[in-house]
Write a protein that holds these residues in place. Structure first.
Motif, mmCIF file in Angstrom:
data_model
loop_
_atom_site.group_PDB
_atom_site.id
_atom_site.type_symbol
_atom_site.label_atom_id
_atom_site.label_comp_id
_atom_site.label_asym_id
_atom_site.label_seq_id
_atom_site.Cartn_x
_atom_site.Cartn_y
_atom_site.Cartn_z
ATOM 1 N N LEU A 1 -6.894 -3.933 4.020
ATOM 2 C CA LEU A 1 -6.843 -3.512 5.054
ATOM 3 C C LEU A 1 -7.630 -4.219 6.313
ATOM 4 N N ASN B 1 0.955 -1.261 -0.116
ATOM 5 C CA ASN B 1 0.080 0.103 -0.002
ATOM 6 C C ASN B 1 0.923 1.139 -0.086
ATOM 7 N N LYS C 1 2.122 1.549 -3.372
ATOM 8 C CA LYS C 1 1.046 2.059 -4.517
ATOM 9 C C LYS C 1 0.613 3.543 -4.261
ATOM 10 N N TYR C 2 0.542 3.949 -2.831
ATOM 11 C CA TYR C 2 -0.304 5.124 -2.728
ATOM 12 C C TYR C 2 0.862 6.304 -2.464
ATOM 13 N N ASP D 1 5.179 6.270 5.156
ATOM 14 C CA ASP D 1 5.454 7.038 3.731
ATOM 15 C C ASP D 1 5.372 8.285 3.696
ATOM 16 N N TRP E 1 -9.108 -3.849 -4.358
ATOM 17 C CA TRP E 1 -10.212 -4.177 -4.061
ATOM 18 C C TRP E 1 -10.963 -3.561 -2.806
ATOM 19 N N ARG F 1 -12.297 2.009 -0.770
ATOM 20 C CA ARG F 1 -11.141 2.521 -1.579
ATOM 21 C C ARG F 1 -11.472 4.055 -1.804
HETATM 22 P P1 ADP Z 1 -6.657 -1.694 -1.761
HETATM 23 O O1 ADP Z 1 -5.167 -1.262 -1.427
HETATM 24 O O2 ADP Z 1 -6.815 -2.621 -2.516
HETATM 25 O O3 ADP Z 1 -7.543 -0.528 -2.223
HETATM 26 P P2 ADP Z 1 -6.814 -1.726 1.159
HETATM 27 O O4 ADP Z 1 -7.873 -2.397 2.053
HETATM 28 O O5 ADP Z 1 -5.377 -2.178 1.302
HETATM 29 O O6 ADP Z 1 -7.190 -1.812 -0.404
HETATM 30 O O7 ADP Z 1 -6.704 -0.137 1.306
HETATM 31 C C1 ADP Z 1 -8.061 0.630 1.470
HETATM 32 C C2 ADP Z 1 -7.878 1.989 1.050
HETATM 33 O O8 ADP Z 1 -7.184 2.704 2.028
HETATM 34 C C3 ADP Z 1 -6.982 2.320 -0.404
HETATM 35 O O9 ADP Z 1 -7.702 2.026 -1.339
HETATM 36 C C4 ADP Z 1 -6.350 3.792 0.005
HETATM 37 O O10 ADP Z 1 -7.711 4.552 -0.245
HETATM 38 C C5 ADP Z 1 -6.324 3.733 1.569
HETATM 39 N N1 ADP Z 1 -4.793 3.670 1.767
HETATM 40 C C6 ADP Z 1 -4.282 2.394 2.384
HETATM 41 N N2 ADP Z 1 -2.900 2.479 2.561
HETATM 42 C C7 ADP Z 1 -2.610 3.818 2.350
HETATM 43 C C8 ADP Z 1 -1.396 4.617 2.242
HETATM 44 N N3 ADP Z 1 -0.263 4.035 2.545
HETATM 45 N N4 ADP Z 1 -1.647 5.894 1.647
HETATM 46 C C9 ADP Z 1 -2.741 6.451 1.293
HETATM 47 N N5 ADP Z 1 -3.898 5.786 1.242
HETATM 48 C C10 ADP Z 1 -3.820 4.265 1.701
#
Ligand code: ADP
Length: 603
Positions: free
Chosen positions: A565, A502, A505-506, A530, A561, A549
């Motif tokens: 989390l 995550n 990705k973010y 991060d 999906w 999301r």
């Molecule tokens: P996914 O990554 O598949 O969308 P997660 O349950 O892991 O599902 O995360 C849910 C949501 O939480 C993400 O879609 C994002 O909006 C937010 N999120 C999670 N981790 C981060 C992060 N490190 N920085 C910013 N937003 C995050």
């Protein structure tokens, strides 16, 4: 009036008389005698005045004493003591009318009467006197009952040779509430109209004191009853709120209704069907009158219904169970003793409390069964999807590898799209089946004491290609001498993978990720920090819920999906740890979790 001046005046008169007695009757002596006559008249007047004053003083002090007490029995006895003291009567008693009656009275305090006399028909005369005083609201006096035509014929007058009798009504706002009776068997003419006036004045003072004491007793009783009712309701609440079991909530309600109403039997009838004509599908055991119109009325009027009890039969009270003014059913209560509106009101309050608990238990049951159905559905679907997905994956790979013939570039790119999407689907299926396994308690953990450092390093190296793709840097530091954690290694990897991927990705290209592991009481805490897109305050409230999301375009351009989390949270908590995050929108986020350093720690 002082006694000394009276004595002085009497001595002076005696001296003058003595002088006159020893002398012949002259004009001077006659004049002296007239002077004595005048003196005597003055003295008599003064004495009468003083008598009146002392009676008023007594009346005042008694009324003050009465006003200072609110204890009904004490007031009644004070009244009788004062009456006997003031009137010099031989005996006396006080009666009060029974509540809501204009004729029935009850003896409340007596002086100098033997218990036997009070109970025999020798009270007959007193009954006649009291009856007439209460009826007319006027005081009554007889100086000699034997010659008074109103009473002379009565046996007790003849038998006890009753002479002086006096009786005054106790009036409250003009209405008789009782009477004070005094008499004397030996003396005639003991009481004068002045005495009756005094008794009347005293009786009206006493009536006020009585009224106050009465009011106080009633208020006190009403207050005590209200407090007791509230305590009962609080107890009912406590017991009902302990459980979310529907049948138990109904049974607790029924038991409390039985206990509070001291009823012989009570039934809880719940509406199972919204059809107006036949709201009850089934009836509790022992209930044999489904057609009772009281039930229908209670459901229509949303108010309790009382059946007038036929003599010898049970009285029935039907209370609707109302939740937000909507009837959930009724409670039917039968008992021998008739119900008062106060009983019905209290039982209505109790049913109100029960309604909330019954409705909550019903909703909880509905949610539970919906959840069970959902979990069952997910478990079936994920199981059924796995097999075809494995075969799609396998055949796509065979095609991509050219095992069944060469594929051109376009075909390869199409096959890659298929492979990617199957990968996404299989991630979803595995997250869903993970959730269903955790929720149904089928996820088995294999925990042991492990060092986190090695696992963190493994995850970092497995995610290295992705990090390099985005030119991100990742470093990790571990507190020296970090305790091992009691955890399932595969699950620890799963948690770390979710957090680090995550973060990757973010966080935009060239971002920085830092992992920090340190001791925290009986746990090890791992922070994944991060400097990425961060999470808005609004999104923060929804984090960890399934399928969430963010709508942020930077999130939507990444695959996912919204289940990672929520699965991670379930797993961390299953292993006895905690999970959390802090984030500033546009600046970055820190996701952290803890794991216990000993078995059972933090659970
Ligand atoms: P996914 O990554 O598949 O969308 P997660 O349950 O892991 O599902 O995360 C849910 C949501 O939480 C993400 O879609 C994002 O909006 C937010 N999120 C999670 N981790 C981060 C992060 N490190 N920085 C910013 N937003 C995050």
């Amino acid at each position: 009036m002082d006694i000394n001046p009276v004595e002085d005046r009497l001595n002076r008169i005696k001296g003058t008389l003595h002088q006159i007695g020893s002398q012949p009757m002259t004009i001077e002596n006659r004049a002296a005698l007239q002077g004595i006559q005048k003196d005597l008249d003055g003295l008599t007047q003064d004495l009468q005045l003083s008598h009146e004053q002392s009676r008023l003083a007594a009346l005042y002090s008694v009324s003050q004493a009465l006003g200072s007490s609110l204890d009904l029995d004490k007031v009644l006895n004070q009244v009788m003591d004062a009456v006997i003291g003031l009137t010099h009567a031989e005996r006396g008693f006080l009666v009060l009318l029974e509540e809501n009656s204009t004729e029935e009275w009850r003896l409340r305090a007596a002086r100098n009467y033997s218990q036997e006399t009070l109970q025999t028909k020798d009270m007959e005369i007193s009954r006649t006197v009291i009856g007439s005083v209460i009826q007319t609201g006027q005081g009554l006096l007889t100086t000699d009952a034997r010659s008074d035509p109103r009473f002379s014929e009565q046996n007790s007058v003849v038998f006890y040779a009753l002479r002086s009798i006096m009786c005054a009504p106790l009036l409250s706002r003009g209405k008789p509430i009782g009477a004070i009776y005094v008499d004397n068997r030996a003396q005639t003419g003991l009481f004068s109209p002045g005495e009756l006036e005094l008794l009347n004045a005293f009786a009206s003072q006493a009536a006020v004191a009585l009224e106050n004491a009465w009011l106080y007793t009633r208020t006190d009783q009403a207050l005590a009853q209200r407090v007791a009712e509230l305590e009962t309701l609080a107890q009912v609440d406590r017991e009902l709120n302990k459980h979310l079991d529907f049948d138990l909530a109904v049974e607790i309600t029924r038991n409390w209704v039985l206990q509070v109403s001291k009823a012989a039997q009570a039934w809880v009838l719940l509406i199972e069907d919204d059809l107006k004509n036949d709201p009850f599908v089934s009836f509790p055991p022992g209930f044999s009158e489904p057609g009772d119109p009281l039930i229908e009325n209670a459901l229509d009027d949303l108010k309790y219904q009382l059946a007038p009890a036929a003599s010898g039969s049970l009285s029935r009270l039907v209370v609707p169970i109302l939740h937000s003014s909507k009837p959930l059913g009724v409670i039917v209560i039968d008992r021998l003793q008739p119900f008062t509106p106060l009983d019905a009101q209290f039982l209505s309050h109790l049913c109100g409390r029960a309604a909330a608990a019954i409705e909550n238990a019903r909703l909880y049951q509905a949610v539970q069964s919906a959840n069970q159905a959902k979990t069952k559905f997910i478990s079936v679907v994920t199981h059924e999807l796995r097999i075809p997905m494995t075969s799609i994956k396998g055949y796509t790979d065979l095609l991509r590898q050219g095992v069944v013939g060469t594929v051109n570039e376009q075909q390869l790119s199409f096959l890659n799209i298929v492979r990617n999407n199957v990968e996404r689907m299989s991630a979803l299926v595995s997250d869903l089946s993970e959730i269903s396994r955790i929720e149904t308690g089928r996820l088995k953990l294999e925990c042991s004491l492990i060092q986190v450092q090695g696992y963190v390093e493994e995850i970092v190296s497995s995610l290295q290609p992705k990090l390099e793709e985005k030119k991100q840097t990742l470093d990790a530091d571990f507190q020296p001498g970090l305790s091992p954690v009691f955890a399932d290694p595969n699950r620890l990897m799963q948690i770390l993978t979710n957090f680090v991927s995550n973060a990757c990705k973010y966080t935009p290209v060239e971002g920085k990720i830092h992992i920090h592991a340190y001791q925290q009481e009986q746990s090890v805490r791992i922070d994944v920090i991060d400097n990425g897109i961060g999470i808005s305050p609004e999104d923060q409230t929804r984090l960890f819920s399934q399928f969430f999301r963010s709508d942020d375009p930077a999130v939507r351009e990444e695959q996912g999906w919204g289940l990672g989390l929520s699965v991670t949270k379930l797993i961390v908590e299953l292993m006895g740890g905690n999970i959390g995050f802090t984030s500033a929108y546009g600046q970055g986020s820190t996701f952290w979790f803890t794991l216990p350093t000993r078995s059972g720690e933090g659970m």
